[in-house]
Scaffold this motif. Structure first.
Motif, short mmCIF file in Angstrom:
data_model
loop_
_atom_site.label_atom_id
_atom_site.label_comp_id
_atom_site.label_asym_id
_atom_site.label_seq_id
_atom_site.Cartn_x
_atom_site.Cartn_y
_atom_site.Cartn_z
N VAL A 1 16.46 82.94 -28.08
CA VAL A 1 16.71 83.78 -26.90
C VAL A 1 18.19 83.76 -26.53
O VAL A 1 18.94 82.85 -26.90
N ILE B 1 17.23 88.39 -22.76
CA ILE B 1 16.57 88.22 -21.46
C ILE B 1 17.53 88.55 -20.32
O ILE B 1 18.70 88.14 -20.33
N ALA C 1 13.43 91.51 -22.21
CA ALA C 1 12.51 90.79 -21.34
C ALA C 1 13.22 90.40 -20.06
O ALA C 1 14.46 90.29 -20.03
N TYR D 1 13.18 87.61 -16.66
CA TYR D 1 12.69 86.42 -15.96
C TYR D 1 12.76 86.72 -14.47
O TYR D 1 13.81 87.14 -13.96
#
Length: 325
Positions: A29, A6, A69, A71
């Motif tokens: 993660v 992430i 990914a 955030y």
């Protein structure tokens, strides 16, 4: 399940609490990068929170092939554009609430998520904590009878220089905290509300420092929500009034921070035990499952659209413009 790498888009104040901190407790993660338009700020954040790489632009983060990914804790007005860009760059997205500035933006974001087949998740972290399902089970059990009325309050005071008071950044009390209250009511009822009344205490022409709204649900529930960022009172609670009793929940959106559930039935009182695990840990596990395992997120794009529709309706009823319009 392969580990989800992430990247954090923006060195925002919420990021340590919602992402870098919880990631240390979620083996699925790893936070591998942080990006800021200010490279120095990115480096300081990375050093302080143990993030391996600091990048000087959001685009650089999206070009990084090692990032699976992102955030997004950017200001509300930036959620749609950067979420869409991230999805089109092949990244799953966990975006802070509210997902968008308005329902039309949420629809566009959800459409791109559908086209790309990637996860788009709104960060209503409370919803992933067991307390939310506990509340739902109590309501459905009939323990306090038919729920006739609900009252929700979330009030605090913050600096007027905070970006949450900036209309150009899609600010306002309803956007910042009222969105949670609407979301919880929708979850508990399984229905969409009709906004019957709303009034705002304005801090500028189009910004609600505080909002009170009355909602009616098809099943008969009438609800009152009160949210304020300009109140000297510090409170966050939910009260449900049923035909057989009452339910009172303190800190329903941050249950790990002193939350409690009490049921009052005739002369009897019952306290329900609450899991002390942070909501953000549960949310991060669910995001990883959605991104890697294909498990549908319970706060995905379809849900976000309906929540934003209610927010837009409250603003209109209060005589204010929906954000981003």
């Amino acid at each position: 399940m392969a580990r989800l790498n992430i990247g954090v888009m923006g060195a925002a104040g919420i990021a340590p609490r919602a992402m870098t901190g919880p990631s240390k407790h979620v083996k699925e993660v790893e936070v591998v990068a942080v990006a800021s338009r200010d490279a120095t700020k990115a480096k300081e954040f990375a050093k302080k929170h143990g993030v391996p790489r600091a990048l000087g632009s959001y685009d650089e983060l999206l070009r990084d092939p090692s990032v699976d990914a992102v955030y997004i804790p950017l200001p509300n007005s930036m959620h749609a554009a950067w979420s869409i860009k991230a999805l089109r760059s092949g990244k799953h997205v966990l975006c802070e609430k509210p997902l968008a500035s308005n329902a039309d933006e949420a629809r566009r974001m959800n459409a791109v998520a559908g086209e790309t087949g990637l996860a788009l998740v709104e960060a209503f972290h409370y919803r992933y904590h067991p307390v939310a399902d506990q509340l739902k089970r109590i309501v459905n059990s009939g323990e306090i009878g038919e729920i006739m009325r609900a009252e929700l309050r979330w009030k605090f005071d913050t600096s007027r220089s905070n970006i949450r008071f900036d209309y150009s950044l899609s600010g306002g009390a309803l956007m910042d905290i009222g969105c949670y209250q609407i979301h919880l009511l929708r979850f508990l009822t399984g229905q969409e509300p009709l906004v019957t009344d709303a009034s705002a205490e304005r801090t500028s022409e189009q910004v609600d420092g505080a909002m009170v709204a009355h909602l009616h649900f098809p099943g008969g529930l009438d609800a009152r929500i009160e949210c304020s960022m300009i109140s000297k009172e510090l409170v966050q609670d939910l009260q449900l009034y049923g035909s057989k009793g009452e339910l009172r929940c303190d800190s329903p959106f941050l249950p790990h921070a002193g939350g409690s559930i009490r049921i009052l039935h005739d002369a009897n009182k019952k306290r329900v035990k609450i899991d002390p695990t942070e909501t953000y840990v549960y949310q991060l596990k669910a995001f990883a499952a959605a991104a890697r395992g294909g498990t549908p997120a319970i706060t995905g794009g379809d849900d976000a659209i309906r929540n934003m529709e209610a927010i837009d309706a409250i603003y209109r009823k209060a005589g204010l413009q929906p954000r981003g319009t």
